[in-house]
Design a protein around this motif. Sequence first.
Motif, short mmCIF file in Angstrom:
data_model
loop_
_atom_site.label_atom_id
_atom_site.label_comp_id
_atom_site.label_asym_id
_atom_site.label_seq_id
_atom_site.Cartn_x
_atom_site.Cartn_y
_atom_site.Cartn_z
N MET A 1 0.83 -1.09 0.07
CA MET A 1 0.24 -0.05 0.00
C MET A 1 0.87 1.33 -0.01
N ILE A 2 0.86 2.20 -0.85
CA ILE A 2 1.38 3.41 -0.94
C ILE A 2 0.70 4.37 -1.21
N PHE A 3 0.82 5.59 -0.40
CA PHE A 3 0.20 6.83 -0.38
C PHE A 3 1.04 7.86 -0.97
N ARG A 4 0.67 8.48 -1.94
CA ARG A 4 1.49 9.44 -2.63
C ARG A 4 0.87 10.85 -2.49
N LEU A 5 1.76 11.75 -1.91
CA LEU A 5 1.24 13.30 -1.63
C LEU A 5 2.42 14.01 -2.39
N LEU A 6 3.39 13.55 -3.00
CA LEU A 6 4.33 14.34 -3.75
C LEU A 6 4.00 14.44 -5.13
N GLY A 7 2.82 14.98 -5.40
CA GLY A 7 1.93 15.05 -6.65
C GLY A 7 0.57 14.98 -6.13
N PRO A 8 -0.38 14.84 -7.32
CA PRO A 8 -1.62 14.42 -6.99
C PRO A 8 -1.69 13.09 -5.97
N LEU A 9 -2.69 13.49 -5.15
CA LEU A 9 -2.88 12.30 -3.94
C LEU A 9 -3.48 11.22 -4.68
N THR A 10 -2.62 9.93 -4.66
CA THR A 10 -3.10 8.94 -5.11
C THR A 10 -3.12 7.64 -4.04
N VAL A 11 -3.87 6.82 -3.87
CA VAL A 11 -3.52 5.56 -2.95
C VAL A 11 -3.52 4.26 -3.87
N ALA A 87 -3.89 4.64 10.65
CA ALA A 87 -3.04 3.59 10.98
C ALA A 87 -2.76 2.98 9.67
N VAL A 88 -1.42 2.95 9.51
CA VAL A 88 -0.86 2.15 8.15
C VAL A 88 0.31 1.24 8.83
N ALA A 89 0.55 0.27 7.99
CA ALA A 89 1.60 -0.80 8.36
C ALA A 89 2.89 -0.20 8.73
N ASP A 90 3.48 0.59 7.85
CA ASP A 90 4.87 1.23 7.92
C ASP A 90 4.90 2.64 7.51
N PRO A 91 4.45 3.66 8.25
CA PRO A 91 4.59 4.87 7.75
C PRO A 91 5.73 5.38 6.89
N ALA A 92 6.96 5.02 7.38
CA ALA A 92 8.27 5.32 6.64
C ALA A 92 8.33 4.87 5.20
N ALA A 93 7.71 3.80 4.91
CA ALA A 93 7.78 3.01 3.86
C ALA A 93 6.48 3.44 2.85
N ASP A 94 5.25 3.51 3.71
CA ASP A 94 3.88 3.42 2.66
C ASP A 94 3.59 4.76 2.46
N VAL A 95 4.04 5.93 2.94
CA VAL A 95 3.89 7.31 2.56
C VAL A 95 4.96 8.05 2.00
N LEU A 98 6.78 10.95 3.87
CA LEU A 98 7.67 10.74 4.98
C LEU A 98 8.83 9.88 4.61
N ARG A 99 8.69 8.99 3.61
CA ARG A 99 9.89 8.29 2.72
C ARG A 99 10.96 9.11 2.52
N PHE A 100 10.37 10.26 1.81
CA PHE A 100 11.22 11.24 1.10
C PHE A 100 11.90 11.88 2.32
N GLU A 101 11.43 12.18 3.26
CA GLU A 101 11.93 12.90 4.44
C GLU A 101 13.06 12.10 5.05
N ALA A 102 12.70 11.01 5.34
CA ALA A 102 13.86 9.98 5.79
C ALA A 102 14.96 9.92 4.92
N LEU A 103 14.83 9.61 3.63
CA LEU A 103 16.01 9.49 2.75
C LEU A 103 16.79 10.89 2.70
#
Length: 829
Positions: A1-11, A87-95, A98-103
């Motif tokens: 499951m991937i949530f994208r905010l860096l562009g149009p919101l998609t799930v 509640a998502v399984a792994d916020p740092a990987a699924d959003v 958050l993934r961008f900020e961590a990287l």
Amino acid sequence: MIFRLLGPLTVTGAAGAVGAPKVRALLARLLLDAGRTVPVERLVDGLYGDEPPAGVQGALQAQVSRLRRALPPGVTVEFSPGGYRLAVADPAADVDVLRFEALAREGARAAAAGDPGRAAALLREGLGLWRGAALADVRDAPFAAGQAARLDALRLDAVEEWAAAELAAGGDPAVLVREVERAVRAQPLRERLRGLQMRALGAAGRQAEALAVFEEVRAALAEELGADPSPELSAVHLEVLRGGAAAPERACPPLPAPLTDFVGRERERERLAALVTAARLVTLVGPGGAGKTRLALEVGAGLPGEVRFVDLGAVTGGSGAAYGGSGVVAGEVAEAFAAALGVRGAARLEAALAGRPVLLIADNCEHVVAETAVLVRRLLAACPGLRVLTTSREALGITGESLLPLGALEPGAAQELFVRRAAAVRPGFTGHARVAELCAGLDGLPLAVELAAARLRTLSVEELADGLGERFELLSRGDRTAPERHRTLRAVVEWSWSLLEPGERELAARLSVFRGGATAETVARVCGADGATLASLVEKSLVEVRDDGRHRMLETIRAYAAERLPHDDPAPAAHLAHYRDLAEAADPELRGAAQLEWLARLDAEDANLRAALRRAAPEDGLRLVAALSPYWWLRGLRGRVAAPVAELLGRVEPTAERGEEYALCVLAAGLREGEHVDRAAAFLRARTAPLRQPYTAFLWSTSVGPLEGLRLGDDPWSRALGLVGRAHLTTVPAEAEALLTEALAGFRALGERWGTATALEGLAAHARDPLPLLAEALELFECLGVAEDVVDLLLRRATLHETSGNASSAATDRARAHETSRRAGLQEP
């Protein structure tokens, strides 16, 4: 499951778009804090801004319900007292955000550690997550603009870090040139970025174009800012001119790295970032322990461009910044600025900052505020590219300064902070029923909350909450490595206290007599204060001014100030006299048309009235109880005052002269039988004069039982109340109705709502159609806030609806009765 905010919101995994615009905005806001609880207040502000709709809590709940239905399986929105959590399984990987900020963070760390290859790979992966503008299709939401600006700035920082790492690792110059030029179009005057562009062009063998870039930047800086290129950009230009390999970029000293995660303050973080972007001088003001330094660093780390940190905590006051006859900067404050910028000597500050776009975070300015103000004003005037963010317990007082006051954390954020820090010292800790009480008692000050959480090594939450009366001893152990002024709660307040003038200390000590704050007029009357000294305490963050104009000390500061109030100071006696007089002035007004106005006024002073009661000698205490008994009854507050009234009762030697006041004291203490009740009843029976307090007979009859022989006064309210009493005693319905009708007219003439509602309630028992009478009585009781009467009327009306076969209306009234009981803390009806 991937949530994208860096562009149009998609799930990914969702069937089409997720919900309507408001639902998508809610999802985006929760995704930014995925896995963490977002307080309801923050969600309301983020979705509705400054103009929330009526019933905004219900509107938010409705949007959450719609979002839950639209989310894919396995993803849900959880509710807790602190707010809502996606509640998502792994916020740092699924959003992706958050993934961008961590990287980006990992890439910056790798670059600082001298591993450009790994840094470039991490940053390349992070930048590859972008599919367009951040929050592209929810930009209309009030929260989105600030968050989008923050993310855009982080993206630009990441581009710079990636380009620098690629250059150091020998990456493909053509790719570098293409990516950097794309970023340059958005920020043509960002000198670090243009320097990287020149290095990339030089590495690609395009020296002429690199030199053209420098000329372009120099011309633009001169035209738009009246400045020259920075020394760093000039050094790149020189390398290109010489035809040699581009010199490695000199890294700026990093900002102090936090040791713990950042909790709360999202609204303040967004506002501060916007202020720092728009204004050249911003001061973050607030009391010690409010988290000013941490917030400034959090915002600074997320801003584009060069950011430097100046710690003025160790600077000696009185020698901070000065200018000699030649205009040369001197002094300890200036030397601290120079050291933070890597400049040898304060005399070179202006030259080093000329044309250099940099943000200076000057921390802990309060003890050198005058010297800092002189230096900052001079530097801002001489260096157009300079911006300054200061943290202080008072403003610098410079024209053009923007202020952001920082006070307590929101309740939900304070509780989350406590739980997180507590879990670090007591693994497995997830919360406790008294955490909210504890955090409120600590004023929501982050430092106090963190110190309290650290004590869970040896104490329980119950012991911490019960020990708040001795807070300075309780929170006397802190971080050994922290500056001394931040190691304990007492040290934090002592640092502020030491910066006060003698007159300010005297007023601050006297202000400790107030609980819940006071108006400026009341402060002047009780403390003998002048407006200038009070304003100075506000400026120095010892006193806060609320939206209603009341001046208030945080409880931690008030407790410290109370320790410094001399035993013979006149302020406590003046406080008692003022609030005794206020209570006695309010008493007759509670039986007239100004009833609501005076109830609101007493509500505002409730904490002060109870404080006056606790310090009152028996005579004054009896007078206070007599005057306040109607207020406590109307507001349902007798349970709150029972303990201090019982303590007063133990000190009173009853006399016939004060027999009525003694009886009201017995009632307010919640006594229904026993020696005190018998003695009070004897005093009332022996009384021959009319009652001084018109409520006495009513309160005694409803709390203990009827007492014959009591004479009501001859005032209109007492006469109307007497008619109600006679109506309840008669067995002739027509006579009762006539008496209640006359009483109703009397109460209406006075404009008094409680009596009017009581008469209407009585008349309803004799009316063919009681519902209109009950509806009016209910409306009056609700505007007074008399929960017990509201519940009784709702249940009575529900019974009438059931009798008439209107089950739906009956159910509605019963549900309202249960909800009213729950909110008021009453027993379930």
